[in-house]
Every structure is written in C-alpha cells, then in structure tokens.
Design a protein around this motif. Structure first.
Motif, short mmCIF file in Angstrom:
data_model
loop_
_atom_site.label_atom_id
_atom_site.label_comp_id
_atom_site.label_asym_id
_atom_site.label_seq_id
_atom_site.Cartn_x
_atom_site.Cartn_y
_atom_site.Cartn_z
N ASN A 161 53.42 -10.85 23.60
CA ASN A 161 53.73 -11.29 22.23
C ASN A 161 52.48 -11.43 21.37
O ASN A 161 52.54 -11.24 20.15
N LEU A 164 52.01 -8.01 20.17
CA LEU A 164 53.02 -7.68 19.16
C LEU A 164 52.66 -8.29 17.81
O LEU A 164 52.78 -7.64 16.75
N ARG A 165 52.20 -9.54 17.81
CA ARG A 165 51.81 -10.18 16.55
C ARG A 165 50.60 -9.50 15.94
O ARG A 165 50.49 -9.36 14.71
N GLY A 168 51.62 -6.63 13.95
CA GLY A 168 52.49 -6.91 12.82
C GLY A 168 53.95 -7.07 13.16
O GLY A 168 54.79 -7.14 12.24
N TYR A 169 54.29 -7.14 14.43
CA TYR A 169 55.69 -7.31 14.82
C TYR A 169 55.99 -8.79 15.11
O TYR A 169 55.08 -9.58 15.40
N ASP A 170 57.26 -9.13 15.04
CA ASP A 170 57.67 -10.49 15.38
C ASP A 170 57.68 -10.66 16.89
O ASP A 170 58.06 -9.74 17.63
#
Length: 321
Positions: A161, A164-165, A168-170
């Motif tokens: 995660n 992912l952050r 730019g992803y949630d």
C-alpha cells in the motif's frame, strides 16, 4: 482308519502353523532394530490418533462435563441433524471445499516445478542455496507468516500500500477484503510449503535410473523429451500418492492458517468447518456437536481416499494400497 487320517491331518496343520510362527519369529528377530525404530512412531499414532477415537461416542450423546462420557444421556443422531439445520454450515462447507481445491490446484504444481528445476541445476552450491532458501519458510509458524503478510499488506504501513500511494493510487485493505482473502491464503501457503514439497519430489527423482537418461541421449533425445518421457513418468506415482493424501484432507483446509488470518469481515468467504467447530465446540462448549462434525469429516475423508485410490489404480497408478 478315518480317525487316523483326521489325526494326521490335524497334526500336519499344527506343524504348518508352528513352522509359520517360527519363521515369523525369526523374521522379527532379524529385523528387530527396524521394528525398534518404528516403535516411537507407532506409539505416537496409537496414543494420539487411535485411542482418542473412543471419544467419538459423545457425538451420539448429550455430553456435559459434570456427567462425563459414560453417564451423559444418549441422543442418537440429534447432533448430526443439528449440523445440517444450522444456517452457517453450508457456507462453511462451501468455503472449505473451495479453499482446499485451490490448495490442491495451485499448491502441488509449484512443488513439482521447483523440484524439476533444482534437479536440472548442475552447480551444486547454487542448487543447495536455492533449496535451503525455499525450504526455510516451512519451519516458520503461521503466526510469523501472518506477521510477514501483515507487514506487506497492512492498509496504512504495508509495503504494497505504501507503493500504491506513492504511485497515486488509493490503498487497498487486503486482509479484510473478501475478494482477496482466499488468494492471500493460497499464496502464503504456497510460499511456505513449496520447498518442503520439492524435497519429496527430489527424493523421488533420485531413484530414477541414470542409465535411462544415458540411453535417451544416445537416441538423440533432448532435455525436453527426457523430461516428458523419463522424469515425469518416474515421479508420477509420487504425485498421485500426494494427490490422494490431499484429497483425504479436503475437509480440513488448514485450520491453523485460516484461524490466524480470519477476521469477522471475511467470514463469508473464509470461515471454514474447523473454525466454525472451534467457535461452537470450545467457545460455546458444545462438545457433542463438534465431535459429530469431526466424525462427519472423517467419514467423508475416508470415502474420498478410497475413491481416489480406486481411480488412481484404474488409470495405471499404484495408489496407496
């Protein structure tokens, strides 16, 4: 004359029996050290697997701790009827079968592939290094494996995660998401057990006669043809044996792993028979119901093993017996 013949026949039978007993005694004495080495294993199974089978009687009783096994009242098939009238039981059976099938389908091929790859490696130090690294996770407890999984998949601080952050992803809450739960179970099981499974196949590969490969080279067969016509047939019986054993445990689905990974938000896809029994049997003290479920699982496992063994023999395999 007839009495004399009958006496002679009885004497001959007695003599043959005595001869068989004498031969058996000599064989036992000859292999006494082998039997002595077998004794601890036999005692283990006798004490912890066969003697506790007597407790299955409480599946047919309304067992309570104050009356004990012998004085608890008989209720017949009441608890078996209760099993199949419980709303959650069909969901748990479905989850158990799906997770077990995923383990069989996605868990056996990596063991075989790793063993074949290691068998083809000729650099010994590299082969031993890879084998040690892949075999190591087998000795880790599921608590440690879950901690490692959490460090990768945690919603806030997990490595995945975090990546992912950064892109730019949630973040995704993997561990409490029903869509990912079974995938996480199977993937972590493959990572943990592949090395150990490969060791079994490597032992089987070591029994293949090297002259078969030499003859294949003389006939002009390449590595792929040697793999297809010598290596795979040489370990077919071991593969079938392991498959039958896994089919026999298809109603288990790995309680220790599932119980550690399970949480209330993934009950719909992750709650299996054993976790349901744990809650009803130990947390709610419904021992008779839990024993009835265990008896049901044992019968199903026995039927599956016998059926799989017959199918294996029908299609040319050796089976278990």
């Amino acid at each position: 004359m007839a009495n004399h013949t009958a006496t002679d026949t009885g004497t001959d039978l007695l003599t043959r029996k005595q001869t068989k007993v004498s031969r058996l005694g000599r064989k036992v004495y000859r292999y006494r050290w082998y039997y002595l080495m077998m004794l601890p294993g036999l005692l283990y199974f006798l004490i912890y697997h066969y003697l506790p089978m007597a407790g299955v009687v409480i599946a047919f009783k309304d067992f309570n701790l104050s009356d004990g096994i012998f004085y608890s009242p008989w209720v017949g098939l009441k608890h078996f009827e209760e099993i199949f009238t419980t709303p959650d039981i069909y969901r748990t059976i479905r989850n158990t079968l799906i997770i077990s099938l995923y383990r069989i389908i996605f868990g056996m091929l990596p063991d075989l592939l790793l063993a074949i790859i290691l068998n083809e490696i000729r650099v010994r130090w590299f082969k031993r290094t890879v084998q040690t690294i892949t075999y190591g996770p087998y000795f880790l407890s599921w608590v440690i494996v879950y901690a490692l999984t959490f460090s990768f998949l945690a919603p806030e601080s997990g490595l995945v995660n975090t990546l992912l952050r950064s892109m730019g992803y949630d973040p995704i809450d993997f561990l409490t998401n029903q869509e990912y739960f079974r995938t996480i179970l199977v993937a972590s099981d493959v990572w943990k057990s592949t090395g150990f499974g490969a060791v079994i196949y490597l032992a089987s590969l070591a029994t293949i006669n090297p002259q078969l490969y030499e003859a294949a080279v003389v006939d002009g067969a390449g590595r792929w043809r040697q793999l297809w016509h010598i290596t795979l047939p040489g370990i077919r019986n071991v593969f079938i044996l392991l498959l039958i054993l896994r089919i026999g445990h298809i109603m288990d689905a790995g309680f220790d792993q599932v119980y550690i990974f399970l949480n209330a938000r993934v009950y719909e896809t992750g709650d299996i028979i054993d976790t349901w029994v744990f809650r009803r049997g130990l947390e709610n003290l419904e021992f008779s119901l839990a024993t009835a479920v265990g008896f049901f699982k044992g019968v199903v496992g026995l039927v599956l093993v016998i059926g799989a063994n017959k199918l294996a023999k029908r299609f040319g395999g050796s089976g278990i017996w």
